[in-house]
Design a protein around this motif. Structure first.
Motif, mmCIF file in Angstrom:
data_model
loop_
_atom_site.group_PDB
_atom_site.id
_atom_site.type_symbol
_atom_site.label_atom_id
_atom_site.label_comp_id
_atom_site.label_asym_id
_atom_site.label_seq_id
_atom_site.Cartn_x
_atom_site.Cartn_y
_atom_site.Cartn_z
ATOM 1 N N SER A 37 49.363 53.326 -13.991
ATOM 2 C CA SER A 37 50.001 54.578 -13.581
ATOM 3 C C SER A 37 51.522 54.483 -13.645
ATOM 4 O O SER A 37 52.194 55.500 -13.594
ATOM 5 N N ALA A 38 52.057 53.261 -13.773
ATOM 6 C CA ALA A 38 53.518 53.109 -13.756
ATOM 7 C C ALA A 38 53.975 52.080 -14.796
ATOM 8 O O ALA A 38 54.397 52.448 -15.891
ATOM 9 N N LYS A 84 44.159 54.095 -11.873
ATOM 10 C CA LYS A 84 44.293 55.070 -10.781
ATOM 11 C C LYS A 84 43.681 56.424 -11.155
ATOM 12 O O LYS A 84 43.370 57.216 -10.282
ATOM 13 N N SER A 92 46.100 57.663 -17.452
ATOM 14 C CA SER A 92 45.632 56.429 -16.833
ATOM 15 C C SER A 92 44.219 56.135 -17.323
ATOM 16 O O SER A 92 43.333 56.985 -17.206
ATOM 17 N N HIS A 100 51.519 58.111 -12.353
ATOM 18 C CA HIS A 100 52.383 58.389 -11.202
ATOM 19 C C HIS A 100 53.417 59.439 -11.611
ATOM 20 O O HIS A 100 54.045 59.329 -12.664
ATOM 21 N N ALA A 116 55.229 51.699 -7.849
ATOM 22 C CA ALA A 116 54.367 52.622 -7.115
ATOM 23 C C ALA A 116 54.016 52.078 -5.727
ATOM 24 O O ALA A 116 53.587 52.833 -4.863
ATOM 25 N N TYR A 167 56.415 59.943 -10.664
ATOM 26 C CA TYR A 167 57.756 59.396 -10.888
ATOM 27 C C TYR A 167 57.861 58.746 -12.267
ATOM 28 O O TYR A 167 58.931 58.750 -12.878
ATOM 29 N N SER A 168 56.765 58.180 -12.757
ATOM 30 C CA SER A 168 56.766 57.619 -14.119
ATOM 31 C C SER A 168 57.026 58.724 -15.129
ATOM 32 O O SER A 168 57.876 58.581 -16.017
#
Length: 169
Positions: free
Chosen positions: A16-17, A44, A67, A48, A114, A50-51
């Motif tokens: 996810s990141a 996940k 993901s 994410h 994360a 923020y990514s």
């Protein structure tokens, strides 16, 4: 090694990141020589936010970002991987997946942004710092003289990249 395009898989736990960031960075930095993918041992199910925001801010295409589990790349019709890099954080006692087969492998562990707790600014800084660390390693990787290194020398260089201590942000 010839003028082929090398397939590279970045593995982590959640996909996810870290591995998503690495995939985006290598697909841009290594365009024409490398094709990057990412996966997780326990995905996940969503990238994410923020990514995605960071990648967009850095002018990366994010249409690829999803993901997914590493099993997708173990299927018979999946692209053959030339390199597999784990980006899990040993220091946090994360379990890193092991890739079967014969690709060149190395561990390029970075902390999971994360997992950072704190203010929104601290969390966003963690993502930016992870991006910077991965971008530095990937820049070294794409500039290796692939055609002039034998397999053992190339493996040593890949391991060295992973052992480099991240520069202070």
């Amino acid at each position: 090694m010839s003028d082929q395009i090398f397939n590279v898989l970045f593995l982590c736990t959640g996909n996810s990141a870290r591995s998503i960031l690495a995939e985006a960075i290598l697909n841009r930095e290594g365009q024409g020589s490398f094709r990057a993918f990412s996966a997780g041992s326990h995905p996940k199910g969503a990238v994410h936010p923020y990514s995605l925001q960071l990648l967009k801010m850095m002018n990366h295409d994010t249409s690829f970002a999803r993901s997914k589990g590493w099993e997708e790349f173990a299927a018979p019709d999946a692209p053959k991987m030339d390199f597999v890099f784990t980006v899990c954080d040993d220091a946090a006692n994360e379990a890193c997946p092991v890739w079967p087969g014969q690709p060149m492998t190395a561990h390029w562990g970075v902390p999971d942004p994360a997992a950072v707790e704190g203010t929104e600014a601290e969390k966003r800084f963690a993502f930016a710092d992870t991006y910077r660390m991965l971008a530095n390693r990937i820049s070294i990787f794409v500039n290796l003289p692939m055609r002039s290194l034998d397999k053992l020398a190339l493996q040593r260089r890949l391991d060295e990249i992973g052992r480099r201590l991240p520069e202070a942000g």
